[in-house]
Design an enzyme around this catalytic site. Structure first.
Site, PDB file in Angstrom:
ATOM      1  N   ARG A   1      -9.635   0.210   8.847  1.00  0.00           N
ATOM      2  CA  ARG A   1      -9.134  -1.141   9.096  1.00  0.00           C
ATOM      3  C   ARG A   1     -10.165  -1.978   9.849  1.00  0.00           C
ATOM      4  O   ARG A   1      -9.920  -3.146  10.110  1.00  0.00           O
ATOM      5  CB  ARG A   1      -7.898  -1.038   9.967  1.00  0.00           C
ATOM      6  CG  ARG A   1      -6.588  -1.436   9.264  1.00  0.00           C
ATOM      7  CD  ARG A   1      -5.519  -1.240  10.285  1.00  0.00           C
ATOM      8  NE  ARG A   1      -4.251  -1.793  10.072  1.00  0.00           N
ATOM      9  CZ  ARG A   1      -3.200  -1.157   9.566  1.00  0.00           C
ATOM     10  NH1 ARG A   1      -3.324   0.045   9.074  1.00  0.00           N
ATOM     11  NH2 ARG A   1      -2.016  -1.731   9.532  1.00  0.00           N
TER      12      ARG A   1
ATOM     13  N   LYS B   1       0.836  -1.213   0.000  1.00  0.00           N
ATOM     14  CA  LYS B   1       0.000   0.000   0.000  1.00  0.00           C
ATOM     15  C   LYS B   1       0.869   1.262   0.000  1.00  0.00           C
ATOM     16  O   LYS B   1       0.633   2.178  -0.779  1.00  0.00           O
ATOM     17  CB  LYS B   1      -0.932   0.022   1.228  1.00  0.00           C
ATOM     18  CG  LYS B   1      -1.895  -1.160   1.286  1.00  0.00           C
ATOM     19  CD  LYS B   1      -2.892  -1.032   2.425  1.00  0.00           C
ATOM     20  CE  LYS B   1      -2.272  -1.015   3.808  1.00  0.00           C
ATOM     21  NZ  LYS B   1      -1.580  -2.254   4.204  1.00  0.00           N
TER      22      LYS B   1
ATOM     23  N   ARG C   1      -0.158  -9.262  13.186  1.00  0.00           N
ATOM     24  CA  ARG C   1      -0.775  -8.220  12.345  1.00  0.00           C
ATOM     25  C   ARG C   1      -1.586  -8.862  11.223  1.00  0.00           C
ATOM     26  O   ARG C   1      -2.644  -8.356  10.841  1.00  0.00           O
ATOM     27  CB  ARG C   1       0.302  -7.282  11.789  1.00  0.00           C
ATOM     28  CG  ARG C   1       0.892  -6.373  12.868  1.00  0.00           C
ATOM     29  CD  ARG C   1       2.203  -5.759  12.449  1.00  0.00           C
ATOM     30  NE  ARG C   1       2.091  -4.850  11.336  1.00  0.00           N
ATOM     31  CZ  ARG C   1       3.105  -4.560  10.515  1.00  0.00           C
ATOM     32  NH1 ARG C   1       4.293  -5.086  10.699  1.00  0.00           N
ATOM     33  NH2 ARG C   1       2.921  -3.708   9.524  1.00  0.00           N
TER      34      ARG C   1
ATOM     35  N   ARG D   1      11.215  -1.185  10.902  1.00  0.00           N
ATOM     36  CA  ARG D   1      10.177  -0.976  11.909  1.00  0.00           C
ATOM     37  C   ARG D   1      10.206  -2.068  12.966  1.00  0.00           C
ATOM     38  O   ARG D   1      10.376  -3.244  12.643  1.00  0.00           O
ATOM     39  CB  ARG D   1       8.799  -0.964  11.237  1.00  0.00           C
ATOM     40  CG  ARG D   1       8.445   0.388  10.692  1.00  0.00           C
ATOM     41  CD  ARG D   1       7.201   0.373   9.885  1.00  0.00           C
ATOM     42  NE  ARG D   1       6.070  -0.327  10.488  1.00  0.00           N
ATOM     43  CZ  ARG D   1       4.858  -0.317   9.973  1.00  0.00           C
ATOM     44  NH1 ARG D   1       4.620   0.356   8.860  1.00  0.00           N
ATOM     45  NH2 ARG D   1       3.874  -0.976  10.545  1.00  0.00           N
TER      46      ARG D   1
ATOM     47  N   ARG E   1      11.948  -5.406   5.015  1.00  0.00           N
ATOM     48  CA  ARG E   1      11.534  -4.034   4.682  1.00  0.00           C
ATOM     49  C   ARG E   1      12.353  -2.976   5.421  1.00  0.00           C
ATOM     50  O   ARG E   1      12.631  -3.096   6.604  1.00  0.00           O
ATOM     51  CB  ARG E   1      10.054  -3.894   5.042  1.00  0.00           C
ATOM     52  CG  ARG E   1       9.486  -2.525   4.785  1.00  0.00           C
ATOM     53  CD  ARG E   1       8.008  -2.588   4.709  1.00  0.00           C
ATOM     54  NE  ARG E   1       7.382  -2.551   6.017  1.00  0.00           N
ATOM     55  CZ  ARG E   1       6.091  -2.295   6.195  1.00  0.00           C
ATOM     56  NH1 ARG E   1       5.302  -2.089   5.152  1.00  0.00           N
ATOM     57  NH2 ARG E   1       5.572  -2.282   7.397  1.00  0.00           N
TER      58      ARG E   1
HETATM   59  P1  AMP Z   1       0.737   0.429   9.321  1.00  0.00           P
HETATM   60  O1  AMP Z   1       1.861   1.390   9.175  1.00  0.00           O
HETATM   61  O2  AMP Z   1      -0.468   0.800   8.502  1.00  0.00           O
HETATM   62  O3  AMP Z   1       1.148  -1.006   9.116  1.00  0.00           O
HETATM   63  O4  AMP Z   1       0.255   0.541  10.847  1.00  0.00           O
HETATM   64  C1  AMP Z   1       1.118   0.236  11.920  1.00  0.00           C
HETATM   65  C2  AMP Z   1       0.307   0.039  13.198  1.00  0.00           C
HETATM   66  O5  AMP Z   1      -0.399   1.257  13.512  1.00  0.00           O
HETATM   67  C3  AMP Z   1      -0.777  -1.029  13.122  1.00  0.00           C
HETATM   68  O6  AMP Z   1      -0.273  -2.342  13.361  1.00  0.00           O
HETATM   69  C4  AMP Z   1      -1.720  -0.552  14.216  1.00  0.00           C
HETATM   70  O7  AMP Z   1      -1.208  -0.853  15.508  1.00  0.00           O
HETATM   71  C5  AMP Z   1      -1.681   0.953  14.047  1.00  0.00           C
HETATM   72  N1  AMP Z   1      -2.699   1.409  13.065  1.00  0.00           N
HETATM   73  C6  AMP Z   1      -2.483   1.971  11.836  1.00  0.00           C
HETATM   74  N2  AMP Z   1      -3.639   2.246  11.215  1.00  0.00           N
HETATM   75  C7  AMP Z   1      -4.631   1.838  12.053  1.00  0.00           C
HETATM   76  C8  AMP Z   1      -6.044   1.834  11.978  1.00  0.00           C
HETATM   77  N3  AMP Z   1      -6.699   2.282  10.882  1.00  0.00           N
HETATM   78  N4  AMP Z   1      -6.745   1.339  13.044  1.00  0.00           N
HETATM   79  C9  AMP Z   1      -6.110   0.893  14.148  1.00  0.00           C
HETATM   80  N5  AMP Z   1      -4.775   0.842  14.275  1.00  0.00           N
HETATM   81  C10 AMP Z   1      -4.031   1.311  13.248  1.00  0.00           C
END
Ligand code: AMP
Length: 217
Positions: free
Chosen positions: A88, A13, A171, A160, A127
């Protein structure tokens, strides 16, 4: 145009958003980036989010929705937004629809990037991300020209904390239970476009550009 990019962690994404945002003429809003930047600034929101992010869990809906709504009501989002990592959960998708309707806007299209689970684990564990502009790289499939440095802005690359295998598996589990219902939600609305994300970055990007009706990056 307002577009949601859906996909499991590691589906691409962020990579695809970086390639198509400019051509779409919209603002890229990534909820994970908003949380990480809040954490960098050591705000209350950032410190709260960290307790969930470290475990691979979702930050509670109310907190997440308020943060994203605050971002999209700023002036720069009036021409459109490319949502990445949000919504999400079903509640987030419904709240987004309501908020957009209140702003006299709507989600036009949702692109679901599909990638098999084992490929996702492989991708996430290799990554590297730019600390400055968040562009992701992969040590095997898309390495930077100079190790440890971002091609786009020269920023430092880092891995990360939540990309370690155990957290990645959690996740992915959360994606299947919490986020998959959204795929059906948008499908019922006739807005879902499925794209095979298990191909080269530029091939996926050309297909996404095509379905969104913009020139390929
Ligand atoms: P990402 O960078 O999108 O993989 O997000 C990293 C982490 O941020 C996720 O594993 C969640 O803990 C939190 N997070 C990001 N977006 C959301 C969302 N829309 N709802 C809830 N938690 C989120």
């Amino acid at each position: 145009m307002n577009v949601v990019l859906l996909g499991a962690p590691g589906a691409g994404k962020g990579t695809q958003a970086a390639l198509i945002t400019g051509a779409l003429g919209v603002v890229h809003v990534a909820s994970g980036d908003l949380f990480r930047s809040a954490l960098k600034g050591k705000t209350e929101l950032g410190l709260l989010a960290k307790t969930y992010m470290d475990k691979g869990e979702l930050v509670p809906d109310e907190v997440t929705i308020n943060m994203v709504v605050e971002r999209i009501t700023r002036d720069d989002c009036a021409n459109g937004v490319l949502f990445d990592g949000f919504p999400r959960t079903l509640s987030q998708a419904q709240a987004l629809d309501e908020k957009m309707a209140g702003l006299d806007r709507a989600i036009d299209k949702t692109v679901y990037i599909e990638v098999p689970e084992e490929e996702l684990v492989k991708r996430l564990s290799g990554r590297w991300i730019c600390r400055e502009c968040q562009v992701p790289y992969h040590e095997i499939s898309s390495p930077p020209k100079v190790a440890g440095k971002c091609d786009a802005c020269g920023g430092e690359l880092y891995q990360r904390a939540d990309d370690k295998e155990e957290t990645v598996r959690e996740r992915l589990k959360v994606f299947l239970s919490e986020t998959m219902p959204i795929v059906e939600y948008y499908e019922r609305q006739g807005k879902l476009i499925r794209v095979d994300g298990n191909r080269q970055i530029d091939v996926v990007s050309a297909e996404i550009s095509g379905v969104l009706g913009v020139a390929s990056a």
